[in-house]
Design an enzyme around this catalytic site. Structure first.
Site, PDB file in Angstrom:
ATOM      1  CG  HIS A  76      38.758 132.376 -13.735  1.00 57.43           C
ATOM      2  ND1 HIS A  76      39.468 132.971 -14.754  1.00 57.43           N
ATOM      3  CD2 HIS A  76      38.231 133.399 -13.009  1.00 57.43           C
ATOM      4  CE1 HIS A  76      39.371 134.282 -14.636  1.00 57.43           C
ATOM      5  NE2 HIS A  76      38.617 134.572 -13.592  1.00 57.43           N
ATOM      6  CD  GLU A  77      34.998 133.259 -10.774  1.00 60.02           C
ATOM      7  OE1 GLU A  77      35.213 133.964  -9.773  1.00 60.02           O
ATOM      8  OE2 GLU A  77      35.034 133.707 -11.926  1.00 60.02           O
TER       9      GLU A  77
ATOM     10  CG  HIS B  42      39.428 135.297  -8.777  1.00 55.04           C
ATOM     11  ND1 HIS B  42      40.385 136.209  -9.085  1.00 55.04           N
ATOM     12  CD2 HIS B  42      38.678 135.143  -9.900  1.00 55.04           C
ATOM     13  CE1 HIS B  42      40.230 136.591 -10.358  1.00 55.04           C
ATOM     14  NE2 HIS B  42      39.195 135.952 -10.875  1.00 55.04           N
TER      15      HIS B  42
HETATM   16 ZN   LIG Z   1      38.110 136.306 -12.631  1.00 50.32          ZN
END
Ligand SMILES: [Zn+2]
Length: 380
Positions: free
Chosen positions: A71-72, A75
Site C-alpha cells: 500500500h505504501e 503511494h
Molecule cells: Zn495510504
C-alpha cells in the site's frame, strides 16, 4: 548537532526508498499473531493443532505486513513517477507512512498519489478473496484458504478505513486534492480536510469510549481511542502547518535571521565555551569560526559525551560538527522551508551561509515569534 533519526530497524531499500520498521510495529505484529492463533483461526477452522494455528497466525501477520508495505509502496511509486523524492516508508503501530520530501505540485498529482494506496489494498483484497473462493469451493488446502480469507478481509478493511475523507487519511488527501483543484488554494483545502479529519477522529474516540464502558471489548475500545487520538493529533498538526505556511508565505530567511551572530573561535576550550558562551547567552548551539571562516557548529549535545575533567583540555574544534556535515540555509531560502528543515533535522538553530561565509543564524523560536506577531495582529 543531530541528524534525522529514525527510531526503528532499517529493513531494506526498494528503489532508493528506505523501509523502516518502527519498534512499535512489533506490538501490532504480536497482537495479530496472537489473536489469529488463539482466537480467529481456532474459531473458523476447527480441526488443527495449536502449532498449526500459530504457523497460520505468523504467515497471516507476515502477509499483512507485506500488504501494508505494498500500500505504501504504491503511494511512493506514483509520487516518484511525478518526480517527487520519497525518503522512507515507515511501518509503525497504526500502519504505514511514506515520507515524501515535498508537497505534490497540484491537486491532480496528489489525487493520484493518494488513490494509489487504497486501490492497491482493494486489488490485494480481490486477489486474496479469489484465492479463498477457489480453495474453499474445491475444498483444498483449508489452512491456506483460511489465511487468504483473513487477508482479503484485512486488505478490504484497510482500503475502506483509508478512504474515510478526513485528512491525513488517504480519503482526506483525495478530498483535499479535489478541493485544491477546485479552489486553487492549498491552504484553504488543507484546513477544510483536516477539520473533517479532526471530526472523524473525535467520532472514533467516542466510539472507542462506548465500547470500553458499555461492552466487554476492552482491547478494541482502547484501540479505537488510540487511533482516534493519533488521527486527531495529525489533523490538528496539518491544520496548524497550513496556517503557519500561510503566515510565512513569501518570507525569506534573510528577513528573519539574526545578523549579529554570537560565534565561537575554534580554539576556545570547552570550559570557556560553557562559562563565556552557554551560560552568558543561554543558547544551546554556536557557529564556530577559524578567523573569518565558518568551520562548523558546536552544541551542548557535542559537549555532553566529554567527561567534565577534560573540558579544560579539549577545544571546540575537537568536538564540533564540521561545516561539511552541518545543515545550513541561504539568505534567499523560504522561511517555511527553513522551518521544515529544522524540524526534520531536530535542530533549534541553523546557520545561514552565503558563499561559504556566515551571514546570520535562524532559530525556530524566531520563526514562531514572527508567526505569533502576525497572528496577534490578525494578519493570518
Ligand atoms: Zn495510504
Amino acid at each position: 548537532m543531530y541528524t534525522m533519526q529514525l527510531r526503528g530497524i532499517n529493513l531494506l531499500k526498494i528503489r532508493g526508498v528506505q523501509v523502516v520498521i518502527d519498534y512499535s510495529w512489533f506490538v501490532i505484529f504480536l497482537l495479530v499473531v496472537f489473536s489469529m492463533a488463539e482466537s480467529y483461526f481456532p474459531r473458523t477452522e476447527k480441526s488443527y493443532s495449536t502449532p498449526e494455528y500459530w504457523l497460520m497466525g505468523i504467515v497471516a501477520a507476515l502477509l499483512l505486513f507485506l500488504s501494508v508495505l505494498a500500500h505504501e509502496l504504491a503511494h511512493s511509486l506514483v509520487a516518484m513517477g511525478q518526480g517527487m523524492r520519497v525518503l522512507s516508508i515507515r511501518l509503525f503501530i497504526f500502519g504505514g507512512v511514506a515520507q515524501v520530501s515535498s508537497e505534490p505540485r497540484s491537486g491532480r498529482h496528489e489525487f493520484l498519489i493518494a488513490l494509489a494506496g487504497p486501490a492497491t489494498s482493494m486489488a490485494l483484497a480481490c486477489i486474496f478473496g479469489s484465492v479463498y473462493l477457489v480453495l474453499w469451493m474445491g475444498g483444498w488446502l483449508r489452512p491456506v484458504a483460511a489465511v487468504a480469507g483473513y487477508l482479503a478481509t484485512a486488505n478490504g478493511l484497510l482500503a475502506f478505513f483509508n478512504m474515510i475523507p478526513g485528512f491525513p487519511l488517504d480519503g482526506g488527501r483525495i478530498l483535499r486534492a479535489i478541493l485544491w483543484d477546485r479552489w486553487n488554494d492549498l491552504t484553504r483545502a488543507t484546513k477544510t480536510a483536516s477539520r473533517i479529519g479532526n471530526g472523524f477522529a473525535l467520532v472514533l474516540i467516542l466510539f472507542g469510549a462506548v465500547l470500553l464502558f458499555f461492552t466487554q471489548a476492552l482491547v478494541a475500545g482502547l484501540w479505537f481511542i488510540f487511533i482516534g487520538l493519533f488521527m486527531k493529533q495529525s489533523a490538528v498538526g496539518s491544520y496548524q502547518a497550513a496556517v503557519l505556511k500561510e503566515a510565512l508565505k513569501g518570507v525569506q530567511v534573510r528577513q528573519i535571521m539574526t545578523e549579529n551572530v554570537v560565534s565561537v573561535d575554534w580554539l576556545t576550550s570547552l570550559d570557556e565555551l560553557i562559562r563565556d558562551y552557554v551560560y552568558r547567552h543561554h543558547l544551546s548551539s554556536f557557529p564556530v569560526l577559524d578567523r573569518e571562516e565558518f568551520v562548523g557548529m558546536v552544541s551542548l549535545a557535542d559537549i555532553r559525551p566529554v567527561p567534565k575533567e577534560l573540558w579544560g583540555f579539549k577545544q571546540v574544534r575537537d568536538v564540533m560538527t564540521a561545516a561539511d556535515r552541518v545543515l545550513s540555509l541561504r539568505p534567499g531560502d523560504d522561511a517555511t522551508e527553513a522551518l521544515t528543515r529544522m524540524v526534520a533535522a531536530d535542530v533549534g538553530r541553523m546557520p545561514v551561509l552565503e558563499d561559504g561565509r556566515l551571514v546570520g543564524i535562524v532559530s525556530r523560536r524566531d520563526i514562531m515569534n514572527l508567526f505569533k506577531i502576525k497572528s496577534d495582529l490578525g494578519l493570518t
